[in-house]
Every structure is written in structure tokens, then in C-alpha cells.
Design an enzyme around this catalytic site. Structure first.
Site, PDB file in Angstrom:
ATOM      1  N   ARG A   1      27.838 -13.931 -49.553  1.00  0.00           N
ATOM      2  CA  ARG A   1      28.338 -15.070 -49.975  1.00  0.00           C
ATOM      3  C   ARG A   1      28.966 -15.126 -51.296  1.00  0.00           C
ATOM      4  O   ARG A   1      29.855 -15.844 -51.897  1.00  0.00           O
ATOM      5  CB  ARG A   1      27.595 -16.062 -49.661  1.00  0.00           C
ATOM      6  CG  ARG A   1      27.574 -16.863 -48.383  1.00  0.00           C
ATOM      7  CD  ARG A   1      26.351 -17.428 -47.689  1.00  0.00           C
ATOM      8  NE  ARG A   1      25.307 -16.711 -47.979  1.00  0.00           N
ATOM      9  CZ  ARG A   1      24.093 -16.786 -47.205  1.00  0.00           C
ATOM     10  NH1 ARG A   1      24.119 -17.988 -46.777  1.00  0.00           N
ATOM     11  NH2 ARG A   1      23.028 -16.142 -47.450  1.00  0.00           N
TER      12      ARG A   1
ATOM     13  N   GLU B   1      -1.003  -0.733 -46.908  1.00  0.00           N
ATOM     14  CA  GLU B   1      -0.077  -0.736 -48.226  1.00  0.00           C
ATOM     15  C   GLU B   1      -0.993  -1.552 -49.179  1.00  0.00           C
ATOM     16  O   GLU B   1      -2.004  -2.419 -49.058  1.00  0.00           O
ATOM     17  CB  GLU B   1       1.072  -1.821 -47.948  1.00  0.00           C
ATOM     18  CG  GLU B   1       2.253  -1.066 -46.996  1.00  0.00           C
ATOM     19  CD  GLU B   1       3.138  -2.281 -46.639  1.00  0.00           C
ATOM     20  OE1 GLU B   1       4.113  -1.979 -47.289  1.00  0.00           O
ATOM     21  OE2 GLU B   1       3.036  -2.652 -45.736  1.00  0.00           O
TER      22      GLU B   1
ATOM     23  N   LYS C   1      -1.649  -5.440 -46.088  1.00  0.00           N
ATOM     24  CA  LYS C   1      -0.992  -5.509 -47.067  1.00  0.00           C
ATOM     25  C   LYS C   1      -2.313  -5.631 -48.114  1.00  0.00           C
ATOM     26  O   LYS C   1      -3.341  -5.999 -48.046  1.00  0.00           O
ATOM     27  CB  LYS C   1      -0.091  -6.580 -47.315  1.00  0.00           C
ATOM     28  CG  LYS C   1       1.085  -6.495 -46.289  1.00  0.00           C
ATOM     29  CD  LYS C   1       2.449  -6.700 -47.233  1.00  0.00           C
ATOM     30  CE  LYS C   1       3.633  -6.561 -46.455  1.00  0.00           C
ATOM     31  NZ  LYS C   1       4.212  -5.386 -46.764  1.00  0.00           N
TER      32      LYS C   1
ATOM     33  N   LYS D   1      15.776  -4.663 -38.799  1.00  0.00           N
ATOM     34  CA  LYS D   1      14.747  -5.341 -38.252  1.00  0.00           C
ATOM     35  C   LYS D   1      14.552  -6.795 -38.978  1.00  0.00           C
ATOM     36  O   LYS D   1      14.782  -6.413 -40.032  1.00  0.00           O
ATOM     37  CB  LYS D   1      13.474  -4.393 -38.193  1.00  0.00           C
ATOM     38  CG  LYS D   1      12.869  -4.163 -39.333  1.00  0.00           C
ATOM     39  CD  LYS D   1      11.525  -3.225 -39.229  1.00  0.00           C
ATOM     40  CE  LYS D   1      10.188  -4.390 -39.181  1.00  0.00           C
ATOM     41  NZ  LYS D   1       9.973  -4.836 -40.696  1.00  0.00           N
TER      42      LYS D   1
ATOM     43  N   ASP E   1       5.882  -7.792 -38.351  1.00  0.00           N
ATOM     44  CA  ASP E   1       6.593  -6.963 -39.460  1.00  0.00           C
ATOM     45  C   ASP E   1       6.245  -5.341 -39.248  1.00  0.00           C
ATOM     46  O   ASP E   1       7.299  -4.846 -39.455  1.00  0.00           O
ATOM     47  CB  ASP E   1       5.756  -7.572 -40.561  1.00  0.00           C
ATOM     48  CG  ASP E   1       6.388  -6.865 -42.120  1.00  0.00           C
ATOM     49  OD1 ASP E   1       7.896  -6.639 -41.995  1.00  0.00           O
ATOM     50  OD2 ASP E   1       5.965  -6.474 -43.181  1.00  0.00           O
TER      51      ASP E   1
ATOM     52  N   LYS F   1      12.068   9.021 -41.661  1.00  0.00           N
ATOM     53  CA  LYS F   1      11.192   9.523 -42.336  1.00  0.00           C
ATOM     54  C   LYS F   1      11.175  11.042 -41.873  1.00  0.00           C
ATOM     55  O   LYS F   1      10.915  11.323 -40.695  1.00  0.00           O
ATOM     56  CB  LYS F   1       9.951   8.973 -42.496  1.00  0.00           C
ATOM     57  CG  LYS F   1       9.963   7.422 -43.309  1.00  0.00           C
ATOM     58  CD  LYS F   1       8.538   6.951 -43.313  1.00  0.00           C
ATOM     59  CE  LYS F   1       8.615   5.642 -43.803  1.00  0.00           C
ATOM     60  NZ  LYS F   1       8.712   5.435 -45.283  1.00  0.00           N
TER      61      LYS F   1
ATOM     62  N   HIS G   1       7.188  -0.077 -36.232  1.00  0.00           N
ATOM     63  CA  HIS G   1       6.956   1.050 -37.059  1.00  0.00           C
ATOM     64  C   HIS G   1       5.973   1.804 -36.347  1.00  0.00           C
ATOM     65  O   HIS G   1       5.844   3.087 -36.180  1.00  0.00           O
ATOM     66  CB  HIS G   1       6.583   1.018 -38.491  1.00  0.00           C
ATOM     67  CG  HIS G   1       7.649   0.195 -39.429  1.00  0.00           C
ATOM     68  ND1 HIS G   1       8.952   0.216 -38.954  1.00  0.00           N
ATOM     69  CD2 HIS G   1       7.658  -0.653 -40.329  1.00  0.00           C
ATOM     70  CE1 HIS G   1       9.654  -0.403 -40.077  1.00  0.00           C
ATOM     71  NE2 HIS G   1       8.746  -1.135 -40.811  1.00  0.00           N
TER      72      HIS G   1
ATOM     73  N   ASP H   1      14.985   1.462 -37.314  1.00  0.00           N
ATOM     74  CA  ASP H   1      13.572   1.411 -37.735  1.00  0.00           C
ATOM     75  C   ASP H   1      13.710   2.661 -38.865  1.00  0.00           C
ATOM     76  O   ASP H   1      13.473   3.676 -38.447  1.00  0.00           O
ATOM     77  CB  ASP H   1      12.761   1.646 -36.365  1.00  0.00           C
ATOM     78  CG  ASP H   1      11.428   1.524 -36.888  1.00  0.00           C
ATOM     79  OD1 ASP H   1      11.088   1.825 -38.072  1.00  0.00           O
ATOM     80  OD2 ASP H   1      10.542   0.808 -36.258  1.00  0.00           O
ATOM     81  N   HIS H   2      13.363   2.229 -40.327  1.00  0.00           N
ATOM     82  CA  HIS H   2      13.378   3.181 -41.026  1.00  0.00           C
ATOM     83  C   HIS H   2      12.429   4.310 -41.192  1.00  0.00           C
ATOM     84  O   HIS H   2      12.515   5.287 -41.581  1.00  0.00           O
ATOM     85  CB  HIS H   2      13.520   2.353 -42.452  1.00  0.00           C
ATOM     86  CG  HIS H   2      12.293   1.949 -43.245  1.00  0.00           C
ATOM     87  ND1 HIS H   2      11.605   0.930 -42.531  1.00  0.00           N
ATOM     88  CD2 HIS H   2      11.475   2.628 -43.915  1.00  0.00           C
ATOM     89  CE1 HIS H   2      10.580   0.701 -43.153  1.00  0.00           C
ATOM     90  NE2 HIS H   2      10.351   1.705 -44.041  1.00  0.00           N
TER      91      HIS H   2
HETATM   92  C1  BG6 Z   1       9.233  -2.977 -43.786  1.00  0.00           C
HETATM   93  C2  BG6 Z   1       8.381  -4.151 -43.686  1.00  0.00           C
HETATM   94  O1  BG6 Z   1       9.951  -2.910 -42.645  1.00  0.00           O
HETATM   95  O2  BG6 Z   1       8.181  -2.026 -43.886  1.00  0.00           O
HETATM   96  C3  BG6 Z   1       7.590  -4.354 -45.229  1.00  0.00           C
HETATM   97  O3  BG6 Z   1       9.111  -5.567 -43.556  1.00  0.00           O
HETATM   98  C4  BG6 Z   1       6.549  -3.039 -45.403  1.00  0.00           C
HETATM   99  O4  BG6 Z   1       6.677  -5.267 -45.034  1.00  0.00           O
HETATM  100  C5  BG6 Z   1       7.634  -1.696 -45.374  1.00  0.00           C
HETATM  101  O5  BG6 Z   1       6.531  -3.266 -46.792  1.00  0.00           O
HETATM  102  C6  BG6 Z   1       6.806  -0.467 -45.357  1.00  0.00           C
HETATM  103  O6  BG6 Z   1       7.722   0.624 -45.415  1.00  0.00           O
HETATM  104  P1  BG6 Z   1       7.489   1.942 -46.046  1.00  0.00           P
HETATM  105  O7  BG6 Z   1       8.588   2.939 -45.901  1.00  0.00           O
HETATM  106  O8  BG6 Z   1       7.425   1.553 -47.626  1.00  0.00           O
HETATM  107  O9  BG6 Z   1       6.122   2.479 -45.507  1.00  0.00           O
END
Ligand code: BG6
Length: 518
Positions: free
Chosen positions: A68, A241, A361, A173, A260, A207, A265, A202-203
Site C-alpha cells: 500500500r 526457540e 518460545k 502460512k 504457528d 531447509k 512445520h 512451509d519454509h
Molecule cells: C514461523 C513462525 O513460521 O517459523 C515463527 O511464524 C517462528 O513464530 C519461525 O519463529 C521459526 O522458523 P525458523 O526457521 O527460525 O525455525
């Protein structure tokens, strides 16, 4: 401690690189919606530049950020800063200036039809001037409430099914917030795009260490025969984390740990560990096996799902706030920042083997790993001799370190030198950095490349997303009905609430991941 060393020759690396050469996508424009957000600057642009450096992007390539705010030319400069800061890239690096020239910006509201008409004109201009040939990769990195509207408007403006070229859409996501919303979103998306055009990202699947779970299992002959209930006692997956919610209060308040990271993941990790060998590494074949695993998970027992929320504490020597004191978080919030669960997979391979998952977390350190605990030998010949701290024979453990300190280790018992048959656990260790060198890749490289190539193997399919939501929705609903009275129930900087320890402790086990190796 015994250590193995893996040496890779330059020739091996060259050969591997030659195999990927044919993976250069067609000329393409990548259109990033929500481009002013952190993800674009920290992850997407550095990843795209890494692809450029590796020679994996076509010369006819453009990027256009859509958001925006009226950012104009400053967008490209800001993205360059992102590449330098988060991509491990130095000022003056070869190809950088040329790459930044390819970055453009288009300001519009996501519900403004004129904005879409303007975007279409811009894309057609690239087709004529830069030779991008009608191929577009739309990347939705906006807040999830805009996904459906953007998709519909892309369709209405003729950008979803172009006459020339390919249109594909990548969706970040969270994909829905429960089963019903995920279904609705899938329906919305699939009325505009065919499933083969949709890439739910899904990142974790980007990896290297996650992909390596499949390589470890299916490119080596020695592990598969013991990868089952006859040899494996239980499996643990930890995604810990040390960071908090990083200013994402409004998002996290609605999400919580289960939505989350566990539904997506952790379920992806679990599927790679538990699935049967697929018929091939094609998207369809892999997807089928993943869905079979998720559908074989027994309905979760609410007593096997526990949650926590962090209070104030000390993380890495720094005092940190409790969750309820974080910015834009309800001071009475009942959102979980920790979740642990025990589940069972009812199939021939896994019946009777518990899987323990935990994510949180503000835990003591950042570590994502999978530990397979093997059964003890049927009778113990040795034991009873104490040596140092170890007096009992410990079970074999195979640990796949997803991050940080990526690698794989195997713990086994070894005879302690001396006149007695004393046994002590030792570790054989493979480290990615030692074997292959450090990498600045962030995981998005592979996924962006695959999406441009139309390869969905490492993306979520609608059936998979719905299957995992179906599993967790009853827990989410039950948790929403009954708030815990004990929150906050763990101090930041610890390993989480007591209930997480009890969950695994009542079966006679303990969590193995306590800290990354130094
Ligand atoms: C994200 C979550 O999908 O993955 C975050 O929304 C999380 O809350 C993150 O911190 C963790 O990703 P990575 O690659 O740091 O393990």
C-alpha cells in the site's frame, strides 16, 4: 568422543552443481504482495539474489513489490540493504547492482481494482521490454485475511490464467486457522487457480537438513531396515526457540504455538520421519505418502496435549518480559507460547511407538531436532561397572539436528579402556558446516526456484493442509473452551512448563535436546 569426518572434493561439488544447471526456470516476473513486510527484505530478496549468484535465474527476470505504501524507488534501495544485511552479501559484490536494477515497486490497495489493472499493464510492459514472456510467480506475503481477495482479483483481471505463459501463486502460512477456514481458503484459491498452479509454502521444507531426512532414510541402505516399531522405542521432535514473539503480538495472540508451528512445520518434520518410501521423488508420490502418515495418526487425546505460556525471565543473560507484558498482547492472555504432545501413528511401521513433539518460545536455547531412541538390546551382557558419570548402559540415539549446528549424530556405547567391561556412551557426529562449508542460504532459495519451475514436491497440498488441521482442530477447540488457570507457567529462559516434562516423564522417558553443541 568419537568423531567421523566427511570430506567432499571440489570435483563432487562441481558434479552436483552440473546436475542443477538444467533447473533454470523460464523467464519470469516475481510479484510479491505485502512486499513492505519483513519477510521480503530478510528472506525473499536475499534468497533471490543467492539464486542469481548461483546462475539459477533466467536473464529475463523481474521482481515487483506490491504494497500500500508509496515507496517508489526507495523500495529497490531498501531491498539492496536487505540483501547486504541478511544475505551475507558484501557491497560491490558481482551481479548485485544489475540485480537491483530488476527490482520495481507498484503501490496499490489490495482491494483496489485500478491497482490490479495497473499491475497487469506493468507486467505486460516487462513482457515486451524484458522478455518475461507472460510467466508470473505471484507471492502472497500479506496478512492472511487478504489472501482470498487478492486471488479473486488476480482472477478477475485475467492474471491467473494468462493466454501466454504460466501463472503460479505462492501462499505463505498461516493457511487457515482451523479446518473450516483452511477449507474455505482452499475453495477460494482453487476457484481461480488450478491446484497445479498453487504453492503453499512451509519454509521448513526449504531447509537442507529437513530435505536431508529423506536422503538419510532413502539414499542409504542401512537405516531403513531398522526404521520401525521393532527397533525404535520412541521419537522426539523439539522445535525450541529462545526468541519471543518479536513484536508480532496481534498475529501471535490469534495463533499460539499449536497453530504457528506445530500444525505445519512440526507435522512436515514428522511426515518425513514416518512416511513410507515414495514411489518417486515427484510431488504426487511424496504427497501421497505424507498424507498417509497424517491420516494414520490416532485422534489426539486431550490429556496428551499440554500447553504453557512464558513469564518474565532471563534468556542469554538478558532480562526479558513475560508474554503478557509484550507489546499489543492482552495482559490476561490465554494464548499458549509452548505446546507439547504425544501422538501415535496407527500403521504397521509405527503402531505402539510414541512420538513426542514440543515447541515453544523463550526457551533456554534455539534448537530444532529430531531424536530417535532405539530399543535396548534384548539382554545386557555388560553393566554394573561405573565409569565417570555413566553407570548404566544408555539406549542408542540418532539425533538429526535441523538447526543450528546442523548435522546428525549417533550415540552408542563403547568400552572404556581399562581392566573392566565398563561401557560409556560416545557419539559419532556429522556436521554440515565441517563437511560442506558454511552456507548463507536461508531455505527460500530452493522453494522459490521450485515454484518458478512448477515443482510442488516441497510444498503443501490442499489435502495435506486439511488433514493436519483436522487433527488439531479438536484440540484447539477444547483449549479455547477451557482456559488454563496456571498461565504463565514457565519462566522465560527455561525448558518450558512442568507439564511438558510430565508428559514424557510418565512414559519413563525424558527430553533429550537440552542445548545445542558448542
Ligand atoms: C514461523 C513462525 O513460521 O517459523 C515463527 O511464524 C517462528 O513464530 C519461525 O519463529 C521459526 O522458523 P525458523 O526457521 O527460525 O525455525
Amino acid at each position: 568422543m568419537a568423531t567421523t569426518e566427511v570430506r567432499i572434493s571440489l570435483e563432487d561439488v562441481k558434479q552436483a552443481a552440473a546436475q542443477v544447471e538444467e533447473r533454470i526456470p523460464e523467464p519470469t516476473t516475481v510479484v510479491i504482495f505485502g512486499a513492505s513486510g519483513d519477510l521480503t527484505k530478510r528472506k525473499l530478496l536475499p534468497a533471490l539474489f543467492h539464486l542469481e549468484q548461483a546462475g539459477l535465474l533466467p536473464p529475463q527476470f523481474r521482481i515487483v513489490g506490491v504494497a500500500r505504501r508509496d515507496l517508489g524507488k526507495s523500495f529497490a534501495e531498501d531491498m539492496k540493504q536487505g540483501i547486504l544485511e541478511f544475505g551475507g552479501v558484501k557491497e560491490g559484490e558481482e551481479k548485485l547492482e544489475e540485480f537491483v536494477e530488476k527490482i520495481d515497486y507498484h503501490a496499490m490497495n489490495f482491494d483496489d481494482d485500478n491497482g490490479y489493472a495497473g499491475l497487469k499493464e506493468l507486467l505486460e510492459l516487462y513482457d515486451r521490454e524484458a522478455g518475461t514472456r507472460g510467466n508470473r510467480l505471484f507471492y502472497l506475503a500479506t496478512a492472511p485475511e487478504y489472501f482470498a481477495d487478492i486471488v479473486h482479483r488476480l482472477g478477475a483481471h485475467g492474471m491467473a490464467k494468462p493466454e501466454v505463459g504460466q501463472a503460479r501463486v505462492v501462499i505463505e502460512k498461516p493457511f487457515g486457522h482451523d479446518l473450516e477456514s483452511a477449507r474455505e481458503l482452499n475453495d477460494d484459491v482453487n476457484t481461480v487457480f488450478n491446484e497445479s498452479q498453487v504453492f503453499r509454502i512451509d519454509h521448513y521444507l526449504g531447509k537442507e537438513t529437513v530435505q536431508n531426512v529423506l536422503v538419510f532414510r532413502f539414499a542409504n541402505g542401512i537405516f531403513e531396515p531398522i526404521w520401525n516399531r521393532n527397533f525404535i522405542e520412541h521419537v522426539q521432535i523439539t522445535a525450541a526457540e529462545s526468541i519471543g514473539i518479536e513484536g508480532r503480538g496481534p498475529f501471535y495472540e490469534k495463533a499460539g504455538a499449536l497453530r504457528d508451528v506445530v500444525q505445519n512445520h512440526m507435522m512436515e518434520l514428522l511426515s518425513f520421519i514416518a512416511m513410507e518410501p515414495p514411489a518417486s521423488f515427484a510431488a504426487e508420490a511424496v504427497r501421497l505418502e505424507k498424507i498417509k502418515v497424517w491420516s494414520s495418526i490416532k485422534p489426539l487425546n486431550i490429556f496428551d496435549c499440554v500447553r504453557g505460556q512464558y513469564g518474565p525471565g532471563i534468556v542469554n543473560g538478558q532480562k526479558v518480559k513475560g508474554y503478557r507484558e509484550e507489546e499489543r498482547v492482552d495482559p490476561q492472555s490465554q494464548t499458549e507460547t509452548y505446546a507439547a504432545l504425544r501422538l501415535g501413528i496407527e500403521n504397521w511401521r509405527w503402531a505402539g511407538v510414541p512420538f513426542y513433539l514440543r515447541a515453544g518460545k523463550r526457551l533456554a536455547s534455539r534448537v530444532t531436532e529430531i531424536t530417535i531412541q532405539f530399543k535396548q538390546p534384548p539382554m545386557l551382557l555388560f553393566g554394573g561397572h561405573t565409569h565417570g558419570g555413566c553407570s548404566e548402559i544408555q539406549p542408542n540415539l540418532l539425533t538429526m539436528r535441523i538447526q543450528p549446528d546442523e548435522g546428525i549424530s549417533l550415540r552408542f556405547g563403547a568400552k572404556v579402556p581399562g581392566p573392566q567391561m565398563a561401557v560409556c556412551p560416545v557419539v559419532m557426529d556429522f556436521g554440515y558446516a565441517q563437511a560442506f562449508g558454511a552456507s548463507s542460504a536461508n531455505g527460500y532459495e530452493r522453494l522459490l526456484l521450485d515454484a518458478m519451475l512448477g515443482d510442488a514436491t516441497l510444498f503443501a497440498h490442499r489435502d495435506g493442509v486439511e488433514t493436519t488441521w483436522a487433527l488439531f482442530t479438536p484440540v484447539i477447540d477444547a483449549w479455547a473452551k477451557k482456559f488454563p488457570q496456571t498461565f504463565p507457567n514457565y519462566e522465560a529462559g527455561t525448558w518450558g512448563p512442568e507439564c511438558g516434562e510430565e508428559l514424557i516423564g510418565r512414559d519413563g522417558y525424558r527430553w533429550h535436546s537440552v542445548a545445542p553443541k558448542s
